[in-house]
Design an enzyme around this catalytic site. Structure first.
Site, PDB file in Angstrom:
ATOM      1  N   LYS A  81     -49.632 -23.157  16.326  1.00  0.00           N
ATOM      2  CA  LYS A  81     -49.828 -21.721  16.160  1.00  0.00           C
ATOM      3  C   LYS A  81     -51.302 -21.464  15.880  1.00  0.00           C
ATOM      4  O   LYS A  81     -51.991 -22.292  15.261  1.00  0.00           O
ATOM      5  CB  LYS A  81     -48.996 -21.188  14.998  1.00  0.00           C
ATOM      6  N   GLY A 182     -38.704  -2.999  11.017  1.00  0.00           N
ATOM      7  CA  GLY A 182     -39.716  -3.220  12.043  1.00  0.00           C
ATOM      8  C   GLY A 182     -39.188  -2.864  13.422  1.00  0.00           C
ATOM      9  O   GLY A 182     -38.247  -3.490  13.903  1.00  0.00           O
ATOM     10  N   VAL A 183     -39.792  -1.862  14.055  1.00  0.00           N
ATOM     11  CA  VAL A 183     -39.318  -1.435  15.376  1.00  0.00           C
ATOM     12  C   VAL A 183     -40.462  -1.485  16.386  1.00  0.00           C
ATOM     13  O   VAL A 183     -40.665  -0.574  17.179  1.00  0.00           O
ATOM     14  CB  VAL A 183     -38.662  -0.036  15.335  1.00  0.00           C
ATOM     15  N   GLY A 184     -41.206  -2.594  16.339  1.00  0.00           N
ATOM     16  CA  GLY A 184     -42.238  -2.832  17.340  1.00  0.00           C
ATOM     17  C   GLY A 184     -41.611  -3.365  18.608  1.00  0.00           C
ATOM     18  O   GLY A 184     -40.499  -2.993  18.985  1.00  0.00           O
ATOM     19  N   VAL A 186     -40.247  -6.265  19.411  1.00  0.00           N
ATOM     20  CA  VAL A 186     -38.958  -6.943  19.259  1.00  0.00           C
ATOM     21  C   VAL A 186     -37.926  -6.021  18.613  1.00  0.00           C
ATOM     22  O   VAL A 186     -36.830  -5.818  19.143  1.00  0.00           O
ATOM     23  CB  VAL A 186     -39.111  -8.235  18.444  1.00  0.00           C
TER      24      VAL A 186
END
Length: 349
Positions: A81, A182-184, A186
């Site tokens: 990463k 979280g509604v980005g 994904v």
């Protein structure tokens, strides 16, 4: 000052590389956890960390997670990463991206990158000018590759369905209440798929307007980010940043299952036991969120098209069920069971 290998999240990583390019302003870390199964694959995160120590910790934890994720997904790739330390204004330039590409190239194929938080497929095109060891590039329709977000969302959606079947004994998501943090790329994709299946949604995001917009579109409800994890729901789905499940937040959970796409959801190793002790089903994040790496991994390896990607993503529920069944049989938390299986696959005790 402690050496990197003395840090709590250092897990016998094969290498941790620090890069600085003064001219472009690049400050990056590439952590290689394991190359036992193949080149260390994992995206690059562009983020403003409060201090450099947090950036190192993120790189260490995320790279280890990628080793486990790739192994559990059956990919011939190891785990790595990268994080790029952004300034407060999130200044990102082509020169910085090209410098990062040169950093990757210097590792001679030991690390393969793709997009993660704060990065796009267009950014991968710029990086590609300096190295071949990059995936997540724009592709033609029907091909493997491109933005991994929708594929991650698909895998998480299938994992949520599996969690509902296991924890709630239902075959349909109709009227199943899912609270999404979280509604980005994904979480937003997951919300759409769940709404199409008839689920009831409660949404939260740091971009409150985005959460309210999607809640209105899907006939759901929007709440603030501080309360989403304690919403009374059937399933809680963390899809933002990691370490959100700690002693305090776990004690406030009011759900039957936790199944979401965020990486490193558990703040500490002990938190897997805490969820288990509360009788809440937990979907280990690196198992449920493998759809994106399956997509870009097959792109990089040149193994199959979009149809093959989706066929492999469809196996995610079976892997989760294997973990849950072994957990039920041995009495250990699902998080610990998944770690044991992954470590066996990468030849670590």
């Amino acid at each position: 000052m402690s050496a990197t290998w003395d840090l709590p999240d250092f897990d016998d990583h094969e290498a941790v590389h620090f890069f600085r390019d003064v001219e472009s302003g690049l400050r990056a870390i590439i952590a290689v956890h394991s190359t036992h199964l193949g080149p260390a694959a994992g995206g690059v995160r562009f983020w403003h960390y409060g201090d450099n120590g947090r950036a190192v910790t993120d790189a260490l934890r995320l790279s280890r997670g990628m080793s486990y994720k790739n192994a559990m997904a059956g990919l011939p790739m190891g785990g790595g990463k990268a994080v790029i330390q952004a300034d407060e204004a999130r200044t990102k330039t082509p020169e910085m991206l090209r410098a990062f590409g040169r950093a990757i190239a210097s590792l001679g194929g030991g690390y393969v990158t793709a997009e993660d938080v704060g990065m796009t497929d267009d950014d991968m095109v710029v990086i590609r000018n300096e190295t071949d060891h990059v995936a997540g590039l724009p592709v033609e329709s029907g091909a493997a590759g491109g933005d991994p977000g929708p594929y991650t969302a698909l895998g998480v959606f299938l994992g949520v369905k599996a969690a509902a079947k296991r924890a709630l004994n239902v075959d349909s998501l109709t009227d199943v209440h899912v609270a999404i943090q979280g509604v980005g790329s994904v979480g937003g994709g997951l919300a759409k798929l769940l709404a199409e299946e008839g689920a009831r949604l409660t949404l939260a995001d740091v971009n409150a307007d985005r959460a309210k917009e999607l809640a209105a579109e899907y006939d759901g409800e929007a709440v603030d980010t501080d309360s989403i994890l304690s919403v009374e729901a059937d399933i809680v789905s963390p899809n933002a940043l990691g370490a959100v499940l700690d002693e305090e937040s776990i004690s406030e959970l009011r759900c039957s299952a936790v199944a979401g796409g965020a990486n490193n959801q558990l703040a500490t190793p002990q938190d897997g036991q805490r969820i288990y002790d509360r009788g809440i089903l937990f979907a280990p994040d690196y198992v449920i969120n493998a759809g994106g790496i399956i997509n870009v991994g097959l792109e990089y390896l040149g193994q199959g098209d979009e149809q093959e990607v989706k066929a492999r993503i469809a196996k995610i529920p079976d892997r989760l069920e294997q973990v849950w069944q072994e957990s039920a049989e041995c009495g250990d938390p699902a998080a610990d069971v998944a770690d044991r299986i992954a470590r066996r696959l990468i030849a670590r005790s």
